[in-house]
Design an enzyme around this catalytic site. Structure first.
Site, PDB file in Angstrom:
ATOM      1  N   TYR A  43      22.866 -40.496 -17.955  1.00  0.00           N
ATOM      2  CA  TYR A  43      23.873 -40.163 -16.942  1.00  0.00           C
ATOM      3  C   TYR A  43      23.204 -39.903 -15.585  1.00  0.00           C
ATOM      4  O   TYR A  43      23.583 -40.482 -14.557  1.00  0.00           O
ATOM      5  CB  TYR A  43      24.671 -38.919 -17.375  1.00  0.00           C
ATOM      6  CG  TYR A  43      25.369 -38.243 -16.225  1.00  0.00           C
ATOM      7  CD1 TYR A  43      26.427 -38.878 -15.572  1.00  0.00           C
ATOM      8  CD2 TYR A  43      24.969 -36.984 -15.767  1.00  0.00           C
ATOM      9  CE1 TYR A  43      27.050 -38.275 -14.486  1.00  0.00           C
ATOM     10  CE2 TYR A  43      25.589 -36.385 -14.694  1.00  0.00           C
ATOM     11  CZ  TYR A  43      26.636 -37.027 -14.057  1.00  0.00           C
ATOM     12  OH  TYR A  43      27.238 -36.441 -12.978  1.00  0.00           O
ATOM     13  N   LYS A  57      23.470 -41.895 -11.894  1.00  0.00           N
ATOM     14  CA  LYS A  57      23.915 -41.246 -10.648  1.00  0.00           C
ATOM     15  C   LYS A  57      22.818 -41.359  -9.588  1.00  0.00           C
ATOM     16  O   LYS A  57      23.104 -41.585  -8.409  1.00  0.00           O
ATOM     17  CB  LYS A  57      24.276 -39.765 -10.891  1.00  0.00           C
ATOM     18  CG  LYS A  57      25.587 -39.538 -11.574  1.00  0.00           C
ATOM     19  CD  LYS A  57      26.796 -40.119 -10.834  1.00  0.00           C
ATOM     20  CE  LYS A  57      27.240 -39.291  -9.642  1.00  0.00           C
ATOM     21  NZ  LYS A  57      28.520 -39.787  -9.059  1.00  0.00           N
ATOM     22  N   THR A 102      25.401 -35.426  -8.067  1.00  0.00           N
ATOM     23  CA  THR A 102      25.106 -34.257  -8.894  1.00  0.00           C
ATOM     24  C   THR A 102      23.664 -33.781  -8.711  1.00  0.00           C
ATOM     25  O   THR A 102      22.785 -34.556  -8.321  1.00  0.00           O
ATOM     26  CB  THR A 102      25.319 -34.637 -10.382  1.00  0.00           C
ATOM     27  OG1 THR A 102      24.752 -33.634 -11.215  1.00  0.00           O
ATOM     28  CG2 THR A 102      24.628 -35.956 -10.731  1.00  0.00           C
ATOM     29  N   ASP A 103      23.439 -32.528  -9.057  1.00  0.00           N
ATOM     30  CA  ASP A 103      22.068 -31.986  -8.989  1.00  0.00           C
ATOM     31  C   ASP A 103      21.180 -32.545 -10.107  1.00  0.00           C
ATOM     32  O   ASP A 103      19.953 -32.441 -10.045  1.00  0.00           O
ATOM     33  CB  ASP A 103      22.079 -30.450  -9.036  1.00  0.00           C
ATOM     34  CG  ASP A 103      22.775 -29.864 -10.259  1.00  0.00           C
ATOM     35  OD1 ASP A 103      23.241 -30.632 -11.134  1.00  0.00           O
ATOM     36  OD2 ASP A 103      22.857 -28.622 -10.339  1.00  0.00           O
ATOM     37  N   GLU A 104      21.808 -33.161 -11.122  1.00  0.00           N
ATOM     38  CA  GLU A 104      21.014 -33.672 -12.242  1.00  0.00           C
ATOM     39  C   GLU A 104      20.045 -34.764 -11.825  1.00  0.00           C
ATOM     40  O   GLU A 104      19.089 -35.050 -12.552  1.00  0.00           O
ATOM     41  CB  GLU A 104      21.930 -34.260 -13.314  1.00  0.00           C
ATOM     42  CG  GLU A 104      22.843 -33.240 -13.918  1.00  0.00           C
ATOM     43  CD  GLU A 104      23.215 -33.592 -15.354  1.00  0.00           C
ATOM     44  OE1 GLU A 104      24.224 -33.094 -15.803  1.00  0.00           O
ATOM     45  OE2 GLU A 104      22.479 -34.333 -16.011  1.00  0.00           O
TER      46      GLU A 104
HETATM   47  O1  TDX Z   1      29.103 -27.698 -26.620  1.00  0.00           O
HETATM   48  C1  TDX Z   1      28.241 -27.515 -25.741  1.00  0.00           C
HETATM   49  N1  TDX Z   1      27.279 -26.569 -25.942  1.00  0.00           N
HETATM   50  C2  TDX Z   1      26.272 -26.336 -25.052  1.00  0.00           C
HETATM   51  O2  TDX Z   1      25.414 -25.467 -25.286  1.00  0.00           O
HETATM   52  C3  TDX Z   1      28.211 -28.277 -24.506  1.00  0.00           C
HETATM   53  C4  TDX Z   1      29.244 -29.327 -24.230  1.00  0.00           C
HETATM   54  C5  TDX Z   1      27.203 -28.007 -23.615  1.00  0.00           C
HETATM   55  N2  TDX Z   1      26.256 -27.087 -23.880  1.00  0.00           N
HETATM   56  C6  TDX Z   1      25.197 -26.837 -22.872  1.00  0.00           C
HETATM   57  C7  TDX Z   1      24.484 -28.051 -22.345  1.00  0.00           C
HETATM   58  C8  TDX Z   1      24.170 -27.657 -20.917  1.00  0.00           C
HETATM   59  O3  TDX Z   1      22.971 -26.933 -20.853  1.00  0.00           O
HETATM   60  O4  TDX Z   1      25.875 -26.274 -21.744  1.00  0.00           O
HETATM   61  C9  TDX Z   1      25.310 -26.740 -20.521  1.00  0.00           C
HETATM   62  C10 TDX Z   1      26.384 -27.414 -19.719  1.00  0.00           C
HETATM   63  O5  TDX Z   1      26.702 -28.607 -20.388  1.00  0.00           O
HETATM   64  P1  TDX Z   1      27.752 -29.655 -19.771  1.00  0.00           P
HETATM   65  O6  TDX Z   1      29.029 -28.940 -19.497  1.00  0.00           O
HETATM   66  O7  TDX Z   1      27.778 -30.837 -20.667  1.00  0.00           O
HETATM   67  O8  TDX Z   1      27.114 -30.006 -18.364  1.00  0.00           O
HETATM   68  P2  TDX Z   1      25.634 -30.522 -17.964  1.00  0.00           P
HETATM   69  O9  TDX Z   1      24.978 -31.227 -19.060  1.00  0.00           O
HETATM   70  O10 TDX Z   1      24.913 -29.373 -17.342  1.00  0.00           O
HETATM   71  O11 TDX Z   1      25.999 -31.614 -16.881  1.00  0.00           O
HETATM   72  C11 TDX Z   1      26.927 -31.228 -15.897  1.00  0.00           C
HETATM   73  O12 TDX Z   1      26.325 -30.944 -14.693  1.00  0.00           O
HETATM   74  C12 TDX Z   1      26.239 -31.856 -13.692  1.00  0.00           C
HETATM   75  C13 TDX Z   1      28.074 -32.195 -15.826  1.00  0.00           C
HETATM   76  O13 TDX Z   1      28.427 -32.672 -17.101  1.00  0.00           O
HETATM   77  C14 TDX Z   1      27.815 -33.294 -14.922  1.00  0.00           C
HETATM   78  O14 TDX Z   1      28.965 -34.123 -14.776  1.00  0.00           O
HETATM   79  C15 TDX Z   1      27.410 -32.780 -13.606  1.00  0.00           C
HETATM   80  O15 TDX Z   1      27.097 -33.846 -12.781  1.00  0.00           O
END
Ligand code: TDX
Length: 360
Positions: free
Chosen positions: A170, A174, A145-147
């Site tokens: 997380y 990774k 992942t880019d994270e």
């Molecule tokens: O309810 C929410 N409200 C919200 O504002 C959730 C679940 C997330 N968010 C925000 C957090 C992040 O800035 O949205 C963005 C995306 O969140 P996620 O879908 O949880 O992804 P993220 O945290 O960016 O991590 C993802 O990117 C890289 C994936 O979960 C990882 O598996 C991937 O490796």
């Protein structure tokens, strides 16, 4: 892509996919089953986010072999690798939800770090025992992942040369797994390729990540949680485009090389959520405006501000580019979820998750 797969994966090629019950792994398994004649060995621990409905729906002619194995169990992992006897390995099995890694980092350390170590050791023994021709063609592709690169400010993008700077439990696990894979290449000569992708979206994603969570909330008129002020930016990649990139990198990528895969889809969370609400207004006008459901909630601890990927390397070297715009991919994903409400209910019930906030 279709001809390409048949050209490089001769009938009977043995492909091992870890985490093939997950969202991205499942998409890869379906592609391998429908567009090649490979034998597919799916190693999955059948955890809370695993589901096989999408694979069961297709006619795969008995080329899909599911092994219920948790990579944390080294002996079972080694035994499964022996049975699968692979020519090519895609490693996608991982705990992936940042919010869950805040509430319970333990499972992430075990699955993502120890699990990857066990897999690498099993695969190394297997690879070393292969006859010369199979050994030369063998590949291990680690999907990451880019994270792992941390958080960007308002400008710039991650590339293959960006320094690792993970900030969530997380991301740290990774990053550890990436380092293990790279070390097994440099020290033992294991033929590896590594890819780091941006946020994926599309059908069959467990409704805990932003896009499917917002869709399931909006469908049922529940409030839509937007973390912080909604200004965090993600680079959205349609899952089928990601799978195109994975296949190209695994088959044509340079050994030892990592490739960054982004979607050219940078949007703030607020933009994503508002666009989904607009699309819902068209499909469910009786509940319009869905933006009324958006609720700013407390921010995620250590919330990475922005992810952005510069995909020039994979574009120029392997000729990959995404086929879906963010808007079209999002609309088709939304329509898919609206047509699969019973599936959402099934996987959420099975996981004992009702869309509540985690990791706060
Ligand atoms: O309810 C929410 N409200 C919200 O504002 C959730 C679940 C997330 N968010 C925000 C957090 C992040 O800035 O949205 C963005 C995306 O969140 P996620 O879908 O949880 O992804 P993220 O945290 O960016 O991590 C993802 O990117 C890289 C994936 O979960 C990882 O598996 C991937 O490796």
């Amino acid at each position: 892509m279709d001809n390409f797969l048949n050209e490089y994966l001769s009938p009977g090629t043995r492909v091992l996919v870890t985490g093939g019950g997950g969202f991205i792994g499942g998409c890869l398994v379906r592609r391998l089953l429908t567009k090649s004649n490979a034998q597919v060995f799916n190693l999955d621990k059948c955890g809370y986010a695993s589901d096989f409905t999408s694979i069961e729906e297709i006619d795969y002619g008995h080329r899909h072999h599911l092994f219920r194995v948790d990579l944390v169990d080294g002996d079972s992992t080694t035994a499964a690798i022996k049975k699968a006897d692979p020519d090519l390995v895609f490693h996608l099995a991982a705990e992936t939800h940042v919010d869950r890694s805040i509430d319970g980092p333990n499972a992430f350390v075990f699955s993502n770090v120890i699990g990857t170590y066990n897999l690498l050791e099993g695969v190394r023994t297997h690879w070393q025992s292969l006859p010369k021709q199979r050994k030369e063609l063998f590949r291990f592709h680690h999907i990451s992942t880019d994270e792992v690169f941390g958080s960007l400010g308002d400008s710039g993008s991650f590339t293959e040369l960006t320094r690792y700077a993970p900030r969530s439990p997380y991301a740290a696990t990774k990053a550890s797994s990436d380092h293990l894979v790279s070390a097994w290449h440099h020290t033992f000569g294991l033929p590896i390729v590594l890819t780091n992708c941006s946020n994926n979206f599309g059908p069959w994603q467990f409704p805990e990540k932003l896009i499917p969570l917002v869709i399931t909330k909006a469908m049922t008129g529940q409030s839509i949680p937007l973390y912080g002020d909604g200004s965090n930016v993600r680079d959205w990649l349609f899952v089928e485009d990601h799978v195109d990139a994975l296949l190209l990198a695994a088959i044509k990528g340079r050994l030892g090389q990592s490739y960054c895969i982004g979607g050219f889809g940078e949007r703030s969370n607020k933009q994503v959520v508002e666009l989904l609400c607009e699309l819902m207004d068209e499909r469910q006008p009786e509940l319009a405006p869905h933006t009324d459901l958006i609720k700013l909630v407390s921010d995620r601890p250590g919330h990475d501000h922005r992810y952005s990927i510069d995909s020039v390397c994979i574009q120029e070297e392997l000729g990959w580019k995404p086929q879906h715009t963010f808007e079209l991919g999002l609309a088709s994903t939304l329509d898919w979820y609206l047509a699969h409400i019973p599936w959402c209910e099934k996987v959420l019930n099975r996981a004992g998750y009702a869309g509540e906030r985690i990791g706060a």
